[in-house]
Design an enzyme around this catalytic site. Structure first.
Site, PDB file in Angstrom:
ATOM      1  N   SER A  17      59.644  55.325-102.130  1.00  0.00           N
ATOM      2  CA  SER A  17      58.281  54.779-102.115  1.00  0.00           C
ATOM      3  C   SER A  17      58.249  53.407-101.450  1.00  0.00           C
ATOM      4  CB  SER A  17      57.784  54.646-103.565  1.00  0.00           C
ATOM      5  OG  SER A  17      56.495  54.055-103.604  1.00  0.00           O
ATOM      6  N   ILE A  19      58.333  49.936 -99.833  1.00  0.00           N
ATOM      7  CA  ILE A  19      59.239  49.193 -98.946  1.00  0.00           C
ATOM      8  C   ILE A  19      60.526  49.992 -98.698  1.00  0.00           C
ATOM      9  CG2 ILE A  19      60.714  47.132 -98.856  1.00  0.00           C
ATOM     10  CD1 ILE A  19      58.374  45.685-100.422  1.00  0.00           C
ATOM     11  N   SER A 131      63.611  40.752-103.043  1.00  0.00           N
ATOM     12  CA  SER A 131      63.187  39.839-104.115  1.00  0.00           C
ATOM     13  C   SER A 131      61.669  39.695-104.090  1.00  0.00           C
ATOM     14  CB  SER A 131      63.922  38.505-103.970  1.00  0.00           C
ATOM     15  OG  SER A 131      63.674  37.912-102.716  1.00  0.00           O
ATOM     16  N   THR A 178      51.616  48.695-101.056  1.00  0.00           N
ATOM     17  CA  THR A 178      52.495  49.822-101.395  1.00  0.00           C
ATOM     18  C   THR A 178      51.977  50.475-102.681  1.00  0.00           C
ATOM     19  OG1 THR A 178      53.973  48.700-102.952  1.00  0.00           O
ATOM     20  CG2 THR A 178      54.497  48.456-100.600  1.00  0.00           C
TER      21      THR A 178
HETATM   22  N1  LIG Z   1      54.510  45.417-103.039  1.00  0.00           N
HETATM   23  C1  LIG Z   1      54.522  44.117-103.145  1.00  0.00           C
HETATM   24  O1  LIG Z   1      53.466  43.453-103.040  1.00  0.00           O
HETATM   25  C2  LIG Z   1      55.812  43.377-103.414  1.00  0.00           C
HETATM   26  C3  LIG Z   1      55.822  41.980-103.285  1.00  0.00           C
HETATM   27  C4  LIG Z   1      56.992  41.272-103.538  1.00  0.00           C
HETATM   28  C5  LIG Z   1      58.131  41.953-103.934  1.00  0.00           C
HETATM   29  N2  LIG Z   1      58.089  43.314-104.069  1.00  0.00           N
HETATM   30  C6  LIG Z   1      59.308  43.985-104.537  1.00  0.00           C
HETATM   31  O2  LIG Z   1      59.711  44.960-103.602  1.00  0.00           O
HETATM   32  C7  LIG Z   1      60.436  45.986-104.294  1.00  0.00           C
HETATM   33  C8  LIG Z   1      59.868  47.338-103.864  1.00  0.00           C
HETATM   34  O3  LIG Z   1      58.501  47.366-104.206  1.00  0.00           O
HETATM   35  P1  LIG Z   1      57.466  48.437-103.617  1.00  0.00           P
HETATM   36  O4  LIG Z   1      56.194  47.702-103.436  1.00  0.00           O
HETATM   37  O5  LIG Z   1      58.060  49.185-102.500  1.00  0.00           O
HETATM   38  O6  LIG Z   1      57.293  49.356-104.929  1.00  0.00           O
HETATM   39  P2  LIG Z   1      57.120  50.947-105.134  1.00  0.00           P
HETATM   40  O7  LIG Z   1      56.326  51.535-104.021  1.00  0.00           O
HETATM   41  O8  LIG Z   1      56.657  51.087-106.526  1.00  0.00           O
HETATM   42  O9  LIG Z   1      58.629  51.492-105.012  1.00  0.00           O
HETATM   43  C9  LIG Z   1      59.581  51.241-105.996  1.00  0.00           C
HETATM   44  C10 LIG Z   1      60.718  52.232-105.814  1.00  0.00           C
HETATM   45  O10 LIG Z   1      61.725  51.964-106.776  1.00  0.00           O
HETATM   46  C11 LIG Z   1      62.085  53.180-107.444  1.00  0.00           C
HETATM   47  N3  LIG Z   1      62.541  52.781-108.777  1.00  0.00           N
HETATM   48  C12 LIG Z   1      61.853  52.105-109.737  1.00  0.00           C
HETATM   49  N4  LIG Z   1      62.624  51.884-110.806  1.00  0.00           N
HETATM   50  C13 LIG Z   1      63.844  52.431-110.522  1.00  0.00           C
HETATM   51  C14 LIG Z   1      65.074  52.527-111.237  1.00  0.00           C
HETATM   52  N5  LIG Z   1      65.215  52.017-112.464  1.00  0.00           N
HETATM   53  N6  LIG Z   1      66.106  53.155-110.643  1.00  0.00           N
HETATM   54  C15 LIG Z   1      65.993  53.660-109.408  1.00  0.00           C
HETATM   55  N7  LIG Z   1      64.862  53.602-108.679  1.00  0.00           N
HETATM   56  C16 LIG Z   1      63.805  52.996-109.240  1.00  0.00           C
HETATM   57  C17 LIG Z   1      60.820  54.017-107.401  1.00  0.00           C
HETATM   58  O11 LIG Z   1      61.049  55.426-107.460  1.00  0.00           O
HETATM   59  P3  LIG Z   1      61.120  56.276-108.850  1.00  0.00           P
HETATM   60  O12 LIG Z   1      59.826  56.043-109.571  1.00  0.00           O
HETATM   61  O13 LIG Z   1      61.354  57.660-108.361  1.00  0.00           O
HETATM   62  O14 LIG Z   1      62.309  55.733-109.586  1.00  0.00           O
HETATM   63  C18 LIG Z   1      60.317  53.687-106.006  1.00  0.00           C
HETATM   64  O15 LIG Z   1      61.011  54.448-105.029  1.00  0.00           O
HETATM   65  C19 LIG Z   1      60.291  45.676-105.785  1.00  0.00           C
HETATM   66  O16 LIG Z   1      61.437  44.985-106.229  1.00  0.00           O
HETATM   67  C20 LIG Z   1      59.106  44.745-105.825  1.00  0.00           C
HETATM   68  O17 LIG Z   1      59.145  43.877-106.942  1.00  0.00           O
HETATM   69  C21 LIG Z   1      56.973  44.034-103.816  1.00  0.00           C
END
Ligand SMILES: NC(=O)c1ccc[n+]([C@@H]2O[C@H](COP(=O)([O-])OP(=O)(O)OC[C@H]3O[C@@H](n4cnc5c(N)ncnc54)[C@H](OP(=O)(O)O)[C@@H]3O)[C@@H](O)[C@H]2O)c1
Length: 238
Positions: A17, A19, A131, A178
């Site tokens: 999902s 990033i 991060s 995302t």
């Molecule tokens: N989006 C933003 O605005 C933003 C801003 C700053 C930082 N970030 C950081 O960027 C990172 C990615 O975020 P995203 O926006 O891409 O979120 P996302 O779309 O919710 O993706 C998160 C991914 O992590 C997997 N996941 C969650 N918990 C897990 C676990 N315990 N073990 C293995 N896989 C796990 C999920 O799949 P499953 O549910 O299948 O496990 C999913 O593939 C996060 O650390 C987030 O804090 C995001």
């Protein structure tokens, strides 16, 4: 850049999902052999179809000590590992329940730590954490998230020494559109994105591809280690 990743073995944890998925797609396009890992088989199936090529999927929960150990024991060394996996309850310190706060740290910080502890990475390969800009630009409503991100960035800097010559870096995103935000109503989400676009020097909300680009830059640049690359549309200075 693509040359450095051609035929390399790349693991994207959290690759089903947002990033992580964009990173898996970009790595596959650059000629890497990509494995994506996350907790949900359904999400992984959909992501494998979206990435295409010879992408593999593995069910893995980074909160599970034994599962992380087992996973890496059964696999050959990786050239590049990206940890984008996290699910983090967030809120002001005074109102967020302590068990939710601990769950957030467990998922994002300790999840990455477990991977760093167990992963086999080839010499000259890399480990990249995701991060977040709250590490340097705190928000009164997401204080813990900033602390987790700062811990993760410090972990990357220290591991760059401990694991050398394996390279360890972090990419620190700003607000990115995302599925992380899918818990909000569409109206709230759109208002948040529109507000950010107005406020940010970049005049738009971030896309997962913006972050994937920085992750691949770090993975494929053999002089990059111990770095945190912030890609936040100017969020930290706005
Ligand atoms: N989006 C933003 O605005 C933003 C801003 C700053 C930082 N970030 C950081 O960027 C990172 C990615 O975020 P995203 O926006 O891409 O979120 P996302 O779309 O919710 O993706 C998160 C991914 O992590 C997997 N996941 C969650 N918990 C897990 C676990 N315990 N073990 C293995 N896989 C796990 C999920 O799949 P499953 O549910 O299948 O496990 C999913 O593939 C996060 O650390 C987030 O804090 C995001």
């Amino acid at each position: 850049m693509s040359h450095a990743l051609t035929n390399s073995r790349v693991l994207v944890i959290g690759g089903s999902s947002g990033i992580g998925l964009a990173t898996a797609k970009a790595a596959a396009q650059a000629g890497a052999s990509v494995t994506i890992a996350s907790r949900s088989q359904d999400k992984l199936d959909a992501a494998v179809a979206a990435v295409g090529g010879n992408t593999r999927a593995a069910v893995l929960d980074t909160r599970d000590d034994a599962a992380v150990e087992r996973f890496f024991t059964g696999e050959a060394p990786w050239d590049h590992i990206v940890v984008s996996a996290a699910q983090t309850p967030s809120g002001p310190v005074r109102t967020l329940g302590l068990s939710d706060a601990k769950a957030a740290m467990e998922s994002k910080f300790w999840g990455a730590y477990r991977v760093a502890k167990a992963a086999k990475i080839s010499e000259g390969g890399s480990l990249t954490f995701v991060s977040g800009f709250l590490s340097v630009r705190p928000s009164a409503t997401s204080v813990l998230q900033g602390a987790i991100n700062a811990a993760l960035e410090a972990l990357a800097r220290g591991l760059a020494l401990e694991l050398a010559p394996v390279r360890v870096n972090a990419v620190s995103p700003g607000l990115i559109a995302t599925p992380l935000w899918s818990g909000l109503s569409e109206a709230k989400r759109e208002a948040m994105f529109a507000g950010a676009a107005q406020r940010l020097p970049a005049r738009r909300v971030g896309q997962p591809e913006d972050i994937a680009n920085a992750i691949l830059f770090l993975a494929s640049t053999s002089f990059a280690t111990g770095s945190t690359v912030r890609v936040d549309g100017g969020g930290a200075i706005a």
